[in-house]
Design an enzyme around this catalytic site. Structure first.
Site, short mmCIF file in Angstrom:
data_model
loop_
_atom_site.label_atom_id
_atom_site.label_comp_id
_atom_site.label_asym_id
_atom_site.label_seq_id
_atom_site.Cartn_x
_atom_site.Cartn_y
_atom_site.Cartn_z
N PHE A 126 15.26 19.27 -0.97
CA PHE A 126 13.91 18.83 -1.28
C PHE A 126 13.62 17.45 -0.69
O PHE A 126 12.56 17.19 -0.14
CB PHE A 126 13.80 18.81 -2.81
N TYR A 129 0.84 -1.20 0.00
CA TYR A 129 0.00 0.00 0.00
C TYR A 129 0.88 1.26 0.00
O TYR A 129 0.67 2.19 -0.79
CB TYR A 129 -0.94 0.00 1.22
N ARG A 169 1.37 8.26 12.82
CA ARG A 169 0.97 9.48 13.51
C ARG A 169 -0.53 9.76 13.40
O ARG A 169 -1.14 10.31 14.31
CB ARG A 169 1.77 10.65 12.94
N ARG A 196 -10.83 4.81 8.40
CA ARG A 196 -9.86 4.27 7.45
C ARG A 196 -8.81 3.57 8.27
O ARG A 196 -8.33 4.10 9.27
CB ARG A 196 -9.23 5.40 6.64
#
Ligand SMILES: *[C@@H]1O[C@H](CO)[C@@H](O)[C@H](O)[C@H]1NC(C)=O
Ligand SMILES: *[C@@H]1O[C@H](CO)[C@@H](O)[C@H](O)[C@H]1NC(C)=O
Ligand SMILES: *[C@@H]1O[C@H](CO)[C@@H](O)[C@H](O)[C@H]1NC(C)=O
Length: 405
Positions: free
Chosen positions: A278, A161, A205, A218
């Site tokens: 980044f 997933y 979290r 969910r």
């Protein structure tokens, strides 16, 4: 060209954002959602397409799909300037920014540090970006559709997933970095680990937010892990089950730690400073958040976030790989100090933390860093103050799912 590169990455993220949005909306029945996710990649060429879903800001965002699509098509035309209105719109629309990934873009945008280099890739750019984006969007849609019909049962499902929702974004970005001429193409496994580490941190979290999702909760925590500690995932919400809840949390954090060595390896091979930042800043936020969540009952009661000041310092001061090793070392030491010997996974957690620390030490760079997590001295530099202000402003605007606040 710099702008085109940035628009490519914006479109890419927005694509991800949109398909994530369609997936997240629990009010849409699966038999409608699944075909949409599966065919999502076809729509990126179709600026007329739109699909109504989501609530509040998300609904607005979804209705403006044509902006994303237009920007995507722009890539082919190489006339970046006409995309500027889109660019502004995208910033405005992402008011309700929801993930670390979006945060990366804010960061680049705000500091005016385009992640793509100007000269080398003109003729190469348009087609390779489009292909990378289309390919990834297609795979991502298919993967997400699969998990709408299926719960995250095993640890393998969990990895799968996370691969679909975050690993693939990483793979797409690695391709973009490579296409830009600035970076070597990183191995798929290392890139995937970068995404998995961020996504797992978010999932850990966000327990409470995901379980309280309306109309339907969910569940992304893998049953294989939580079933060792409770009969139902919801049971962790209640005070009487808090010991088990924290043990389960620690089990998941220990699982996520597994990816860190790959992440450090990936980051250490980056050459371009902007691309490095980044990539590195969200990773640092993630290790910080994990260290904070570990053994922390608050995860089941409310929101656990890094302090605003620390966040601002991370953004302002992560410059080199020495800083990254340093911060990973500090946060793993913090996590280590919270390990309780009664925890069923204590020894595995210790082993994984030690592996991370060893990796940082063996880099030989620890004494070269400029950034220290525990350094509290105040800053006078104007630049830093501006960044702090901007970050504070952004985060007071966004209300949901921002890891760093
Ligand atoms: C942006 O956020 C503000 C405050 O939350 C809200 O009033 C405004 O409508 C939002 N804009 C969009 C386009 O969602
Ligand atoms: C990548 O990961 C897969 C599955 O974990 C593994 O079988 C494969 O050997 C790895 N490849 C490399 C190059 O490490
Ligand atoms: C606590 O956990 C146990 C085992 O999962 C469960 O039977 C019980 O109902 C839980 N307590 C609450 C208040 O949910």
């Amino acid at each position: 060209m710099v702008l085109s590169g940035m628009i490519a990455s914006w479109s890419f993220y927005l694509m991800h954002f949109y398909s994530g949005l369609a997936e997240d909306d629990t009010s849409i029945p699966s038999d409608i959602k699944v075909p949409i996710l599966q065919s999502f990649y076809c729509h990126i060429y179709d600026s007329q397409w739109h699909f109504s879903c989501g609530t509040k800001e998300y609904k607005v965002l979804m209705e403006k799909f044509h902006l994303v699509s237009t920007a995507f098509l722009e890539l082919d035309r190489r006339s970046a300037s006409s995309s500027i209105p889109f660019f502004k719109d995208a910033i405005y629309l992402n008011n309700d920014s929801h993930s670390l990934l979006m945060f990366q873009l804010y960061f680049i945008l705000l500091l005016n540090k385009p992640c793509f280099d100007v000269s080398s890739y003109i003729e190469f750019m348009a087609s390779s970006y489009q292909e990378a984006i289309e390919d990834i969007t297609k795979r991502m849609g298919a993967g997400m559709a699969k998990f709408i019909c299926k719960e995250v049962e095993t640890v393998d499902d969990y990895d799968e997933y996370c691969h679909y929702v975050a690993g693939l974004v990483g793979l797409g970005l690695s391709k973009l970095f490579h296409a830009s001429g600035s970076e070597d193409l990183a191995s798929d496994n290392l890139t995937n680990s970068m995404g998995l580490f961020l996504q797992k941190t978010n999932i850990i979290r966000d327990y409470l937010e995901d379980i309280n999702e309306i109309p339907k909760s969910r569940m992304f925590w893998p049953r294989e892990i939580w079933s060792k500690y409770a009969d139902k995932l919801e049971d962790f919400k209640y005070a009487e089950n808090s010991t088990k809840a924290v043990q389960c949390l620690n089990d998941l954090v220990t699982n996520a730690l597994m990816h860190i060595e790959d992440c450090l390896h990936y980051m250490s091979s980056l050459k371009d400073v902007s691309i490095f930042q980044f990539c590195a800043i969200p990773q640092i936020m993630a290790i910080g958040t994990l260290a904070l969540c570990y053994n922390n009952m608050q995860v089941f009661r409310g929101v656990v976030k890094m302090r605003r000041g620390l966040t601002a310092r991370v953004i302002a001061q992560t410059e080199t790989m020495a800083d990254v090793y340093g911060v990973f070392f500090d946060f793993s030491s913090l996590l280590e100090s919270k390990i309780n010997d009664d925890d069923p996974n204590a020894s595995l957690t210790r082993k994984r933390v030690q592996a991370v620390k060893d990796c940082c030490i063996s880099s030989g760079l620890l004494n070269k860093r400029k950034f220290h997590v525990h350094n509290r001295k105040s800053y006078t530099s104007l630049l830093i103050m501006v960044i702090v202000l901007v970050v504070a402003m952004l985060f007071s605007l966004s209300r949901r799912k921002v890891l760093v606040d």
